[in-house]
Design an enzyme around this catalytic site. Structure first.
Site, mmCIF file in Angstrom:
data_model
loop_
_atom_site.group_PDB
_atom_site.id
_atom_site.type_symbol
_atom_site.label_atom_id
_atom_site.label_comp_id
_atom_site.label_asym_id
_atom_site.label_seq_id
_atom_site.Cartn_x
_atom_site.Cartn_y
_atom_site.Cartn_z
ATOM 1 N N SER A 145 0.837 -1.204 0.000
ATOM 2 C CA SER A 145 0.000 0.000 0.000
ATOM 3 C C SER A 145 0.875 1.259 0.000
ATOM 4 O O SER A 145 1.614 1.471 -0.958
ATOM 5 C CB SER A 145 -0.962 -0.076 1.188
ATOM 6 O OG SER A 145 -1.930 0.925 1.126
ATOM 7 N N ASP B 9 -10.271 -4.158 -5.187
ATOM 8 C CA ASP B 9 -9.653 -3.189 -4.270
ATOM 9 C C ASP B 9 -10.453 -1.883 -4.314
ATOM 10 O O ASP B 9 -10.545 -1.244 -5.365
ATOM 11 C CB ASP B 9 -8.194 -2.946 -4.727
ATOM 12 C CG ASP B 9 -7.390 -2.141 -3.707
ATOM 13 O OD1 ASP B 9 -7.982 -1.289 -3.029
ATOM 14 O OD2 ASP B 9 -6.176 -2.379 -3.603
ATOM 15 N N HIS C 100 -8.154 -4.622 -0.808
ATOM 16 C CA HIS C 100 -6.869 -3.949 -0.566
ATOM 17 C C HIS C 100 -5.970 -4.794 0.351
ATOM 18 O O HIS C 100 -4.769 -4.566 0.434
ATOM 19 C CB HIS C 100 -7.127 -2.564 0.044
ATOM 20 C CG HIS C 100 -5.967 -1.631 -0.063
ATOM 21 N ND1 HIS C 100 -5.447 -1.220 -1.271
ATOM 22 C CD2 HIS C 100 -5.196 -1.027 0.900
ATOM 23 C CE1 HIS C 100 -4.407 -0.406 -1.055
ATOM 24 N NE2 HIS C 100 -4.246 -0.285 0.252
HETATM 25 C C1 MLT Z 1 -1.307 6.041 -0.113
HETATM 26 O O1 MLT Z 1 -1.684 7.017 0.503
HETATM 27 O O2 MLT Z 1 -0.115 5.766 -0.307
HETATM 28 C C2 MLT Z 1 -2.368 5.148 -0.630
HETATM 29 O O3 MLT Z 1 -3.607 5.770 -0.574
HETATM 30 C C3 MLT Z 1 -2.359 3.859 0.094
HETATM 31 C C4 MLT Z 1 -2.667 4.049 1.535
HETATM 32 O O4 MLT Z 1 -1.764 4.260 2.318
HETATM 33 O O5 MLT Z 1 -3.847 3.989 1.917
#
Ligand code: MLT
Length: 203
Positions: free
Chosen positions: A104, A154, A185
């Site tokens: 992520s 996701d 996700h």
């Molecule tokens: C981010 O902010 O890098 C993406 O939205 C993934 C997350 O951290 O939720």
């Protein structure tokens, strides 16, 4: 030292090192078991993101969900790349066998390192990654092997984003493997076993 991060280092018994990059709200301990599952022999270097969002560590600032502060992202990408270089020297690890592994937010900064500092990672495993930024000049990452694991449902990352990231990395010359999972996700055991097999197939 500016490029210092709170981190864990676990020495392995092979020449490979995995740089583990957690998701929003995680820390340096989060991905240690995942690193071990991906490669039982690699050294593990796991920094904690320095940006706090409501007390949750991240690797760079965002303005809202999926909307990134690009200036901060560039700065943090440089900082992280410099930290990895310095840590390679400090721990005596092979700087040519470093694999970025991110989930992520961690996958997004790993992708940013690939695009802006292509000399750092020889390979990368990106779980649930987005396009972090479009570089101003076309990067050359011809020696890197990149594996992307995406969730078919996701809610945070539209499929087109994943495809665009794969395309961006391919155009820069990376050898990209994109795998889709029946997942959202969250990370699944299938992600881990598939990424493990892929990593083990690399020399
Ligand atoms: C981010 O902010 O890098 C993406 O939205 C993934 C997350 O951290 O939720």
């Amino acid at each position: 030292m500016k490029a210092e991060f709170v981190h864990e280092f676990v020495r392995g018994n092979s020449e490979r090192t995995l740089v583990l990059l957690h998701g929003t709200g995680g820390d340096e301990r989060d991905l240690i078991p995942i690193g071990r599952a991906l490669d039982p022999n690699a050294s593990l270097l796991s920094p904690r993101g320095k940006v706090l969002e409501n007390g949750m560590p991240r690797f760079f600032r965002r303005l809202s969900e999926g909307v990134f502060d690009i200036d901060d992202l560039k700065l943090r990408t440089t900082e992280l790349a410099d930290f990895v270089t310095a840590a390679a020297e400090r721990y005596g690890i092979d700087g040519k066998r470093i694999v970025g592994v991110g989930y992520s937010n961690g996958a997004n900064i790993a992708a940013s390192v690939l695009l802006l500092r292509p000399e750092i990672f020889s390979a990368a495993i990106l779980f649930r990654a987005m396009v972090p930024l479009i570089p101003e000049t076309q990067p050359k990452i011809s020696s890197a092997h990149v594996w992307i694991g995406a969730g078919k449902s996701d809610p945070i990352i539209p499929a087109a984003q994943t495809e665009q990231l794969a395309e961006l990395l391919r155009k820069a010359g990376a050898d990209v493997t994109l795998r889709w999972f029946s997942a959202g996700h969250e990370l699944t055991p299938q992600d881990l076993s598939t990424a493990h097999e892929w990593l083990m197939s690399l020399r």
